[in-house]
Design a protein around this motif. Structure first.
Motif, PDB file in Angstrom:
ATOM      1  N   THR A  27      42.420  46.637  32.045  1.00 36.47           N
ATOM      2  CA  THR A  27      42.421  45.892  31.193  1.00 36.47           C
ATOM      3  C   THR A  27      41.811  46.132  29.332  1.00 36.47           C
ATOM      4  OG1 THR A  27      40.245  46.234  32.352  1.00 36.47           O
ATOM      5  CG2 THR A  27      41.564  44.422  33.455  1.00 36.47           C
ATOM      6  N   LEU A  30      43.772  44.755  26.817  1.00 35.13           N
ATOM      7  CA  LEU A  30      43.617  43.846  25.954  1.00 35.13           C
ATOM      8  C   LEU A  30      42.953  44.067  25.359  1.00 35.13           C
ATOM      9  CD1 LEU A  30      43.512  41.276  29.181  1.00 35.13           C
ATOM     10  CD2 LEU A  30      45.431  42.087  27.959  1.00 35.13           C
ATOM     11  N   THR A  45      52.008  41.226  30.830  1.00 34.07           N
ATOM     12  CA  THR A  45      52.860  41.335  31.944  1.00 34.07           C
ATOM     13  C   THR A  45      52.703  42.171  32.207  1.00 34.07           C
ATOM     14  OG1 THR A  45      55.168  40.633  30.929  1.00 34.07           O
ATOM     15  CG2 THR A  45      55.283  42.120  32.537  1.00 34.07           C
ATOM     16  N   VAL A  47      49.119  43.238  32.623  1.00 34.83           N
ATOM     17  CA  VAL A  47      47.992  42.830  33.763  1.00 34.83           C
ATOM     18  C   VAL A  47      48.453  42.059  34.661  1.00 34.83           C
ATOM     19  CG1 VAL A  47      46.117  41.321  32.920  1.00 34.83           C
ATOM     20  CG2 VAL A  47      46.348  42.954  31.261  1.00 34.83           C
ATOM     21  N   ALA A  48      49.571  41.248  34.562  1.00 27.58           N
ATOM     22  CA  ALA A  48      49.867  40.406  35.583  1.00 27.58           C
ATOM     23  C   ALA A  48      50.678  41.343  36.602  1.00 27.58           C
ATOM     24  CB  ALA A  48      51.295  38.997  34.982  1.00 27.58           C
ATOM     25  N   ARG A  88      41.996  33.970  39.148  1.00 25.34           N
ATOM     26  CA  ARG A  88      42.055  35.009  38.112  1.00 25.34           C
ATOM     27  C   ARG A  88      41.167  34.876  37.039  1.00 25.34           C
ATOM     28  NH1 ARG A  88      38.162  38.897  41.071  1.00 25.34           N
ATOM     29  NH2 ARG A  88      37.556  40.213  39.357  1.00 25.34           N
ATOM     30  N   SER A  99      33.010  41.367  31.872  1.00 24.23           N
ATOM     31  CA  SER A  99      34.617  42.172  31.365  1.00 24.23           C
ATOM     32  C   SER A  99      34.121  41.372  29.348  1.00 24.23           C
ATOM     33  CB  SER A  99      35.471  41.786  31.557  1.00 24.23           C
ATOM     34  OG  SER A  99      35.672  40.382  31.560  1.00 24.23           O
ATOM     35  N   HIS A 101      36.626  40.252  27.659  1.00 18.49           N
ATOM     36  CA  HIS A 101      38.126  40.240  27.825  1.00 18.49           C
ATOM     37  C   HIS A 101      37.849  38.534  27.262  1.00 18.49           C
ATOM     38  CE1 HIS A 101      38.179  43.818  29.978  1.00 18.49           C
ATOM     39  NE2 HIS A 101      39.315  44.098  29.981  1.00 18.49           N
ATOM     40  N   MET A 114      54.645  31.688  24.414  1.00 17.54           N
ATOM     41  CA  MET A 114      54.984  30.500  25.189  1.00 17.54           C
ATOM     42  C   MET A 114      55.094  28.997  24.673  1.00 17.54           C
ATOM     43  SD  MET A 114      50.987  29.719  28.079  1.00 17.54           S
ATOM     44  CE  MET A 114      51.003  30.845  28.078  1.00 17.54           C
ATOM     45  N   MET A 122      46.969  23.958  30.074  1.00 20.76           N
ATOM     46  CA  MET A 122      46.671  25.246  30.861  1.00 20.76           C
ATOM     47  C   MET A 122      45.268  25.430  31.022  1.00 20.76           C
ATOM     48  SD  MET A 122      47.888  29.547  29.420  1.00 20.76           S
ATOM     49  CE  MET A 122      49.008  29.358  30.538  1.00 20.76           C
ATOM     50  N   HIS A 203      54.408  26.566  35.346  1.00 19.26           N
ATOM     51  CA  HIS A 203      54.450  27.980  34.933  1.00 19.26           C
ATOM     52  C   HIS A 203      55.785  28.380  35.626  1.00 19.26           C
ATOM     53  CE1 HIS A 203      54.533  32.320  36.401  1.00 19.26           C
ATOM     54  NE2 HIS A 203      53.614  32.004  35.330  1.00 19.26           N
ATOM     55  N   MET A 206      57.786  27.442  32.755  1.00 21.07           N
ATOM     56  CA  MET A 206      56.945  28.658  31.355  1.00 21.07           C
ATOM     57  C   MET A 206      58.115  29.809  31.436  1.00 21.07           C
ATOM     58  SD  MET A 206      53.016  28.729  31.099  1.00 21.07           S
ATOM     59  CE  MET A 206      52.658  30.430  31.564  1.00 21.07           C
ATOM     60  N   TRP A 210      60.200  31.713  28.711  1.00 24.22           N
ATOM     61  CA  TRP A 210      59.978  33.233  28.497  1.00 24.22           C
ATOM     62  C   TRP A 210      61.543  33.740  28.948  1.00 24.22           C
ATOM     63  CZ3 TRP A 210      54.781  33.009  31.218  1.00 24.22           C
ATOM     64  CH2 TRP A 210      54.252  33.231  29.906  1.00 24.22           C
ATOM     65  N   PHE A 217      60.347  41.152  32.727  1.00 22.41           N
ATOM     66  CA  PHE A 217      59.663  40.844  33.587  1.00 22.41           C
ATOM     67  C   PHE A 217      59.196  42.279  34.229  1.00 22.41           C
ATOM     68  CE2 PHE A 217      57.998  36.924  33.190  1.00 22.41           C
ATOM     69  CZ  PHE A 217      59.366  36.009  31.993  1.00 22.41           C
ATOM     70  N   LEU A 221      57.002  41.511  39.685  1.00 22.16           N
ATOM     71  CA  LEU A 221      56.758  39.871  39.101  1.00 22.16           C
ATOM     72  C   LEU A 221      58.294  39.690  39.331  1.00 22.16           C
ATOM     73  CD1 LEU A 221      55.218  39.809  35.804  1.00 22.16           C
ATOM     74  CD2 LEU A 221      54.242  39.886  37.579  1.00 22.16           C
ATOM     75  N   TRP A 225      58.129  36.593  42.121  1.00 23.46           N
ATOM     76  CA  TRP A 225      59.161  34.991  41.221  1.00 23.46           C
ATOM     77  C   TRP A 225      60.266  34.227  41.365  1.00 23.46           C
ATOM     78  CZ3 TRP A 225      55.120  36.153  36.358  1.00 23.46           C
ATOM     79  CH2 TRP A 225      53.438  36.090  36.672  1.00 23.46           C
TER      80      TRP A 225
HETATM   81  C1  59G Z   1      53.921  37.575  33.155  1.00 27.85           C
HETATM   82  C2  59G Z   1      53.152  37.986  32.415  1.00 27.85           C
HETATM   83  C3  59G Z   1      53.207  36.924  30.932  1.00 27.85           C
HETATM   84  C4  59G Z   1      52.088  35.971  33.014  1.00 27.85           C
HETATM   85  O1  59G Z   1      53.530  34.706  33.054  1.00 27.85           O
HETATM   86  N1  59G Z   1      52.652  34.492  33.912  1.00 27.85           N
HETATM   87  C5  59G Z   1      51.712  34.088  33.536  1.00 27.85           C
HETATM   88  C6  59G Z   1      49.969  33.949  34.004  1.00 27.85           C
HETATM   89  C7  59G Z   1      48.747  33.094  32.580  1.00 27.85           C
HETATM   90 CL1  59G Z   1      49.414  33.374  31.468  1.00 27.85          CL
HETATM   91  C8  59G Z   1      47.803  32.680  33.331  1.00 27.85           C
HETATM   92  C9  59G Z   1      48.092  32.189  34.039  1.00 27.85           C
HETATM   93  C10 59G Z   1      48.608  32.855  35.086  1.00 27.85           C
HETATM   94  C11 59G Z   1      49.298  33.470  35.041  1.00 27.85           C
HETATM   95 CL2  59G Z   1      50.483  34.128  36.217  1.00 27.85          CL
HETATM   96  C12 59G Z   1      51.636  35.530  33.176  1.00 27.85           C
HETATM   97  C13 59G Z   1      49.942  36.325  33.038  1.00 27.85           C
HETATM   98  O2  59G Z   1      49.065  36.992  33.898  1.00 27.85           O
HETATM   99  C14 59G Z   1      48.131  36.664  33.664  1.00 27.85           C
HETATM  100  C15 59G Z   1      47.633  37.496  35.352  1.00 27.85           C
HETATM  101  C16 59G Z   1      46.221  38.239  35.594  1.00 27.85           C
HETATM  102  C17 59G Z   1      44.907  37.921  34.205  1.00 27.85           C
HETATM  103  C18 59G Z   1      43.929  38.829  34.181  1.00 27.85           C
HETATM  104  C19 59G Z   1      43.274  38.884  35.834  1.00 27.85           C
HETATM  105  C20 59G Z   1      41.864  39.825  35.777  1.00 27.85           C
HETATM  106  C21 59G Z   1      41.161  40.491  34.224  1.00 27.85           C
HETATM  107  C22 59G Z   1      40.536  41.059  33.842  1.00 27.85           C
HETATM  108  C23 59G Z   1      39.671  41.167  35.392  1.00 27.85           C
HETATM  109  O3  59G Z   1      39.305  40.587  36.805  1.00 27.85           O
HETATM  110  O4  59G Z   1      38.130  41.912  35.104  1.00 27.85           O
HETATM  111  C24 59G Z   1      40.007  41.331  32.956  1.00 27.85           C
HETATM  112  S1  59G Z   1      41.446  41.085  32.038  1.00 27.85           S
HETATM  113  C25 59G Z   1      42.031  39.497  33.220  1.00 27.85           C
HETATM  114  C26 59G Z   1      43.274  39.442  32.968  1.00 27.85           C
HETATM  115  C27 59G Z   1      46.093  37.049  32.741  1.00 27.85           C
HETATM  116  C28 59G Z   1      47.255  37.157  33.241  1.00 27.85           C
END
Ligand code: 59G
Length: 228
Positions: A27, A30, A45, A47-48, A88, A99, A101, A114, A122, A203, A206, A210, A217, A221, A225
């Motif tokens: 994290t 970021l 990507t 973080v996901a 989350r 955090s 973040h 996106m 969203m 999604h 989305m 992408w 990816f 993932l 997915w």
């Molecule tokens: C492959 C990628 C481009 C993608 O595709 N769809 C989505 C995607 C998006 Cl853009 C939005 C919602 C869901 C998804 Cl899968 C995403 C990015 O997904 C994320 C997943 C999880 C976090 C996430 C979780 C926890 C935490 C914590 C914490 O716990 O302390 C601190 S920072 C942070 C960050 C962010 C983004």
């Protein structure tokens, strides 16, 4: 009045939810300087991918999950991953997490290549989650309930999953009454998070947008997915 068993259930789920979090070194990335669309997509990507790994570990600690049919366990994880990640990331964006973040995550999501049409629903969802002021127990239980949704594609023993989910819903319902006495409708508002389903639909589109712009990816993932 929450029974002894239900209290033990909440304790187990909350402990698992707190124990399984994305590692700091992931994290922390970021917060680095680069903000190009490419860099943002790569970081999101990463973080996901880490979030999916954390989700798998959390799910294994849900009482009863490992006694489900093995293929159903996979079907539930694949079907709920996006929704669990919305929940989350919503906690992070609604400043629920200590955090630092919040700002950088929002910025990187907004500028990750996106298409605009997904931004509004969203971030509306993120806003409505923020307004709920969920406690940690409620977040953990809601994530558990999302994972234990019986009508995901390819789930075979529907009833077994439904029974587990029902158990968790009963606990959450009681918890909401206890933790939000001033708001009898609170549990019903949590139910409104069925918006999560529509986001799940967005999604999928989305990902295609992408992909068409040749975004890569990670194998995990792609597997969860069904892309590529
Ligand atoms: C492959 C990628 C481009 C993608 O595709 N769809 C989505 C995607 C998006 Cl853009 C939005 C919602 C869901 C998804 Cl899968 C995403 C990015 O997904 C994320 C997943 C999880 C976090 C996430 C979780 C926890 C935490 C914590 C914490 O716990 O302390 C601190 S920072 C942070 C960050 C962010 C983004």
């Amino acid at each position: 009045e929450i029974t002894k068993e239900q209290r033990a259930l909440i304790k187990a789920i909350l402990a698992a939810y707190d124990r399984h979090q994305i590692p700091q070194d992931v994290t922390k990335k970021l917060l680095q300087e680069q903000y190009s669309a490419e860099e943002n997509f790569l970081l999101l990507t990463e973080v996901a991918t880490s979030q999916v790994q954390v989700l798998v570990e959390f799910t294994k600690n849900i009482p009863g999950f490992l006694s489900l049919d093995r293929e159903d366990q996979i079907a539930l994880l694949k079907g709920s991953a996006v929704e669990a990640m919305f929940l989350r990331s919503a906690q992070v964006l609604s400043k629920k997490m200590p955090s630092g973040h919040t700002e950088v995550l929002e910025e990187r999501i907004r500028k990750s290549g996106m298409s605009e049409e997904f931004m509004t629903p969203m971030f509306n969802f993120y806003k409505s989650i923020g307004e709920l002021h969920m406690t940690q127990e409620e977040q953990a239980l809601l994530t558990t309930i999302t994972i234990l949704t019986p009508d995901r594609p390819y789930v075979k023993s529907h009833e077994a999953v439904e029974r587990l989910q029902e158990t968790m819903l009963n606990v959450l319902r009681k918890l909401c009454v206890l933790q939000h006495p001033q708001e009898p409708q609170y549990f019903a508002r949590l139910g409104r998070l069925t918006e999560l389903r529509t986001l799940h639909h967005y999604h999928a589109e989305m990902l295609t947008s992408w992909k068409t712009n040749d975004h890569k990816f990670t194998p995990l993932l792609c597997e969860i997915w069904d892309v590529q």
